[in-house]
Scaffold this active site. Sequence first.
Site, PDB file in Angstrom:
ATOM      1  N   GLU A 117     -21.277 -51.753  26.301  1.00  0.00           N
ATOM      2  CA  GLU A 117     -22.202 -52.827  25.938  1.00  0.00           C
ATOM      3  C   GLU A 117     -23.545 -52.558  26.604  1.00  0.00           C
ATOM      4  OE1 GLU A 117     -20.702 -56.770  26.679  1.00  0.00           O
ATOM      5  OE2 GLU A 117     -22.689 -57.526  27.149  1.00  0.00           O
ATOM      6  N   GLU A 120     -31.245 -60.214  28.678  1.00  0.00           N
ATOM      7  CA  GLU A 120     -30.565 -61.501  28.833  1.00  0.00           C
ATOM      8  C   GLU A 120     -31.458 -62.401  29.682  1.00  0.00           C
ATOM      9  OE1 GLU A 120     -25.901 -61.605  28.896  1.00  0.00           O
ATOM     10  OE2 GLU A 120     -26.587 -60.043  30.258  1.00  0.00           O
TER      11      GLU A 120
END
Length: 549
Positions: free
Chosen positions: A434, A439
Amino acid sequence: MKNLIKISLSVLTLALFVSCTQDYDIGEITKPTNLDVTTEVVGQSEEMPNGDGSGAVKFSASADNAMSYRFIYGDGFEEVSASGETTHSFNKNGVNDYTVKVIASGTAGNSANTTETVTVFSDFSDPETKQLLTGGSTKTWYVAAAEPGHLGVGPSSGEGFTSPVWYAAVPFEKAGAPSSSCFYTDEMTFSLNANDNIEYVYNNNGQTFFNVDYVAEFGGSGEGDQCIDYDDSSVKSVSLSPATSGVPAELTTGTAINISDGGTMSYYIGASTYEVLSIDENTMHVRAIMGNNPALAWYLKFTTAQGEPEEEEEFQSEFNELVWSDEFDGDGTLNSDKWNFETGNNDGWGNQELQYYTEENAVIEDGILKINAVAESTNGFDYSSARITTMDKFEFTYGRVEVRAKMPEGGGTWPAIWMLGANFPEAGWPEAGEIDIMEYKGNEPGVVHGTLHMPGNFAGDAITETTTVSDAASEFHNYGVEWSEDRILFLVDDVVYHEFENTADSPFNDPFFLILNLAMGGTFGGDVAGDFSQATFEIDYVRVYQAAE
């Protein structure tokens, strides 16, 4: 951001610059009454009736209708405490008497005062810090603007002992704006006088950088921290004393610098005592408790070399051929040839998330993709939002991804721009790998995360770094990743802040697909604000570049 069984990270609760001062309703103007002061000489015992030699005395003042308390210690030092609780170290060696005046201040300048006499024994000496601070004669210190965390804040106890866990300035962060640029021009000179005592001169070149809580008090206007005309250049006395903060001994020198007459070391937080966490010939790291809020510890790094911002080299990408993009032109719905909707809650998507994803929460308006998180009852959940992917429609290996976006506001929001290995359905997570390009969480405004998850490094052990983007929720910025067989770089506005050395053994050598979503709460997003109603994650474009053939 996350996989179907997970997808996250974390950092803090940055209610960072929320002012913690009390608000008072002036109402009827009354004078403080019933002023009471108690003292406790630290280490006092039958064997040592005047204390343990630290010279430290704890003071506790209380009065009806008082808003703050000023302590004038009778040794050239004084301070203001909003709570009336404070500890002061008297530094004249031997047993000495001091007459301490305490002034309780109320509304409209009304005050009451009393005096207390304390008898204290001190035998503290730290010749090494004295030598390093002054250079044995005179030494000038500057804000270490080139260092990460040269200004920061955290809790005054617990995990905040050694670092600014809520906020840490990136190098030269304050250089660009007139409201803060004065911070980097400060000169702080410590000298030894003829009596071998330390003197201090603060040359602020006419302006000091003030914390927002003190701006109005010193004639500033507007919101936020700012530079204010302020002359504090008089010669001040300095004493060294044992630090009383409770920082573990292995994490501090144990010595505090005390500056007379309310003196400050650069950034003004209403403090005149600075604990020296570390010091050598050319660097110093200090910690001070905010004058009007003892729960906050501020951190400053100083250097003997005044630095200038280095010219940023323009980032040169090895991938310059546009191979896929979505500009989200016009108005309407997503292009189904490029994007899939993932709907539902999927058991919190592995992260205890609170939202239910729908197709209605992603719309294109005026050339902007808007992913809306809404506080509303949706299929048994309290929040709705949207999540889209390019799985089975666009997957690629190596290249540069650039996404121009503006973050949502609101505690509990968790927007993400990320990629997941295309073999995820077969390999599972974290085996498929990932890449979290970006974020962000509304509970930590201004902090952007770039993260990698893979076997051996996932969830709380993921490979992650952060950078500060102070206006991430008010302005569009370019969030990107440069991915090759040799390395993975994370960038904001073409500035690299995180670099990973890729290897043949990592999962980052196979096709990945793109994901955009806005989650609510969960293990990374944290608590949702009680007044949350709606927030929007805005994306101007998504572009993928690869090397020209």
